[in-house]
Enzyme design. Structure first.
Site, PDB file in Angstrom:
ATOM      1  CG  HIS A  23      -9.648   4.149   5.382  1.00 26.49           C
ATOM      2  ND1 HIS A  23     -10.615   3.678   4.527  1.00 26.49           N
ATOM      3  CD2 HIS A  23      -8.529   3.424   5.110  1.00 26.49           C
ATOM      4  CE1 HIS A  23     -10.111   2.708   3.772  1.00 26.49           C
ATOM      5  NE2 HIS A  23      -8.848   2.544   4.103  1.00 26.49           N
TER       6      HIS A  23
ATOM      7  CD  GLU B  76      -1.158   1.312   1.991  1.00 28.68           C
ATOM      8  OE1 GLU B  76      -0.546   0.449   2.636  1.00 28.68           O
ATOM      9  OE2 GLU B  76      -2.343   1.600   2.223  1.00 28.68           O
TER      10      GLU B  76
ATOM     11  CD  GLU C 273      -4.272  -2.144   0.429  1.00 27.86           C
ATOM     12  OE1 GLU C 273      -4.941  -2.494   1.417  1.00 27.86           O
ATOM     13  OE2 GLU C 273      -3.933  -0.966   0.209  1.00 27.86           O
TER      14      GLU C 273
ATOM     15  CB  CYS D  28      -7.770  -3.682   0.232  1.00 26.16           C
ATOM     16  SG  CYS D  28      -7.753  -4.771   1.669  1.00 26.16           S
TER      17      CYS D  28
ATOM     18  CB  CYS E  85      -6.842  -4.340   5.435  1.00 27.88           C
ATOM     19  SG  CYS E  85      -5.431  -3.851   4.422  1.00 27.88           S
TER      20      CYS E  85
END
Length: 643
Positions: free
Chosen positions: A196, A324, A340, A342, A420
């Site tokens: 990530h 995602e 999302e 984020c 998150c």
């Protein structure tokens, strides 16, 4: 393009001060209590899956256990530490505006706890310290160790800028020193990157903060090494099994990790949306500082792919729950998409880094779209409920019973097992001031209509406005002569400029030379606009969405009737809609009412009929800004409306 210190910008804006105060008075204390397991709330998994963590955060307790202050086991995701770091960063943006000894003391306690948990050699990650110490830096395909380190770095920079205190920065630099020992081009070091992305972006910001070239070099290493050896993660797994450290032998999806090729060779947005965009933002930052033309061209290709083929009208990205992730071009379903919170935040970061390379209005068109829609929708107006997924169409019964929509919440949860998004929301909205103004050798740039004051060393500028509730912005300038560039949004019409005669209006900017004691007034219209999709977006055929100012609007059944899919609007009626101001959701909420027609439901209890006449009734349809949906109980919602 220079990013100006956040402390130089003072917000006076009614709309944004509401959210700034919400973060300070509600969101920051609430999030601390959640991270500390001090509230009796329902912590939901982000989607229906019995294996996902839920029930509590435990993030601060994980640090206490690691530091030896309490006994217990690690709970939650392996990246749970990052929730704490993002909370500190968001809190720092509150403290930049006004120092608060109580809040500062609370942060200092958390920083001391983090320092107590850090190992002597600088390593810090509570999941691996407590559960798998033998696998430190050996499961990079999933570990998020460097992702968490990146968020610690960003928190440390923000807290240093807000308070001048160096303790957290010292912890972060010690961790970076540990990373430097293990990763790099030298023989014997790890030639791979975290699954990530985030460390790359954080190291770029650390270079900006300290001026230390080695941090930019390390950031560039992590970009260069990703995908250089597509078998890296497979070799890592094989070696771990051979060494008897684990029996895990997963299939690693290189598209999901953007590790199928080196970033400089990538041309499209692939895989996990947040990872993709964090990587793209760091690519742009590195390309800017190192004048890397190939890396920049990759960024521009990715940007074009996202904004012309893979971005929702709200500035949302990531069209599937599976990974995602981004999918194929023009695949933008409205009821099963992910979007999302984020991911919209990451899109803003990417756009902003590209803007700092070349100040094109297209970048701030996307930033504005994402902030006012895809990001603001991530939190309730009371500041204690949060969306992970931001859908554009919701039918509650379908969401409750269709497992393919198990990720689509009809109401914002109190908190999420994968949390998150809530602290990410707070840190982005808390730092909104930094996006209003920029400085370059070509002068001062005004990017957003937000009531505010910028106090530079040799000048000051004031925006006085009650936008979006009124259609006027007054600009007052004092100080040295310089060129000013004001972005004129595409949704604006009938602009008039008074107070000055000598100006240019081209390429989306109003340009003029500012001089001491200068004042001008921008007056404009915010018409109600209809938006159509490219015909290749199959789900939006014969549909329109509605925008006024920067806001995308939606319909909720709580304001209308159920079965919103049976409503039809004629495009010609859109501009005739009536704008009203109410206090139903926010104290000042702008609603739109348009004339529509609704297909009558059948009276017969059958599923299909031959040669059935379609009968319509005249109706009015009430619309609210998309970011405010879901604040009044469970309801149907639609952004794209039949036409």
């Amino acid at each position: 393009m220079q990013e100006l210190p956040l402390k130089q910008v003072v917000l006076t804006d009614y709309f944004w001060r509401y959210y700034q105060e919400l973060i300070k008075e509600t969101i920051i204390p609430y999030q601390y209590d959640v991270l500390n397991d001090a509230l009796d709330i329902e912590v939901e998994a982000e989607r229906k899956d019995d294996y996902l963590p839920k029930g509590k955060s435990h993030a601060l307790e994980n640090f206490r256990i690691t530091a030896g202050k309490t006994q217990g086991e690690h709970f939650g995701w392996f990246f749970q530490d990052s929730d704490v770091y993002k909370w500190i960063e968001a809190t720092s943006y509150v403290l930049v505006k006004q120092r608060d000894t109580v809040l500062e003391g609370l942060v200092d306690e958390v920083i001391n706890l983090i320092g107590s948990a850090q190992e002597e050699d600088g390593y810090l990650n509570t999941y691996f310290q407590l559960k798998y110490p033998e696998l430190k830096y050996r499961q990079l395909y999933f570990s998020h160790e460097l992702y968490c380190a990146g968020h610690l770095i960003e928190a440390a920079i923000a807290y240093d800028q807000a308070t001048g205190k160096k303790e957290l920065l010292a912890i972060a630099l010690k961790l970076v020193g540990n990373i430097e020992q293990y990763f790099g081009e030298e023989e014997g070091k790890i030639q791979g990157a975290d699954g990530h992305q985030e460390i790359e972006l954080a190291l770029g910001r650390l270079y900006e903060h300290t001026g230390e070239e080695k941090y930019l070099t390390l950031a560039a290493f992590f970009i260069e090494v990703r995908g250089k050896d597509p078998l890296f993660y497979e070799k890592e797994i094989t070696q771990n099994i051979a060494d008897g450290l684990t029996t895990d032998n997963p299939n690693v999806d290189l598209l999901y990790l953007q590790a199928y090729d080196q970033p400089k060779n990538q041309q499209t947005a692939q895989g996990h949306a947040v990872r993709m965009l964090y990587m793209a933002a760091s690519m742009a930052k590195i390309a800017n500082f190192q004048q890397d033309e190939k890396l920049l061209q990759a960024c521009l290709a990715i940007w074009e792919n996202i904004t012309t083929k893979k971005m929702y009208v709200t500035g949302g990205v990531g069209s599937t729950v599976h990974g995602e992730a981004f999918t194929s071009d023009y695949d933008l379903p409205n009821d099963t998409m992910y979007c999302e919170t984020c991911a919209s935040i990451a899109l803003v970061y990417f756009a902003y880094e590209l803007y700092k390379i070349e100040p094109k209005t297209e970048y701030f068109e996307v930033i504005e779209r994402a902030i006012y829609n895809g990001i603001l929708s991530g939190a309730s107006v009371d500041g204690t409920h949060f969306f992970y997924v931001n859908p554009l169409e919701v039918q509650p019964e379908s969401c409750h019973h269709n497992p393919g929509k198990g990720h689509v919440k009809t109401q914002r949860p109190d908190w999420l097992g994968c949390a998150c998004c809530p602290p990410n929301f707070a840190r982005l909205i808390g730092s909104i001031g930094k996006y209003i103004y920029n400085q370059s050798e070509k002068g001062l740039w005004v990017n957003l209509f937000i009531g505010s004051q910028l106090k530079g060393e040799y000048f000051s500028i004031v925006q006085q406005t009650n936008f979006p509730y009124e259609n006027q912005v007054k600009i007052y300038y004092e100080g040295v002569k310089q060129n000013v560039h004001i972005r004129i949004p595409k949704w604006l019409q009938n602009l008039t400029v008074t107070g000055i005669d000598d100006y240019d209006l081209n390429e989306g900017y109003l340009r003029f030379e500012a001089y001491p004691q200068m004042a001008l007034v921008l007056t404009f219209d915010q018409p109600i606009l209809s938006i159509s999709s490219n015909p290749k977006v199959s789900g939006n055929m014969n549909k329109i969405s509605i925008q006024r100012g920067p806001f995308i609007y939606c319909a909720e059944s709580i304001d209308n009737e159920i079965d919103l899919h049976q409503y039809f609007i004629k495009t010609k009626n859109i501009s005739k809609g009536v704008v009203s101001q109410t206090s139903e959701i926010l104290n000042q909420t702008l609603t739109i009412e348009v004339q529509a027609k609704k297909q009558q439901s059948w009276t017969e209890n059958v599923l299909y009929q031959y040669n059935q006449d379609v009968i319509f009734e005249s109706k009015s349809l009430k619309l609210i800004p998309y970011h405010l949906w879901g604040n009044r109980g469970e309801t149907e919602m639609r952004v794209w409306l039949n036409c």
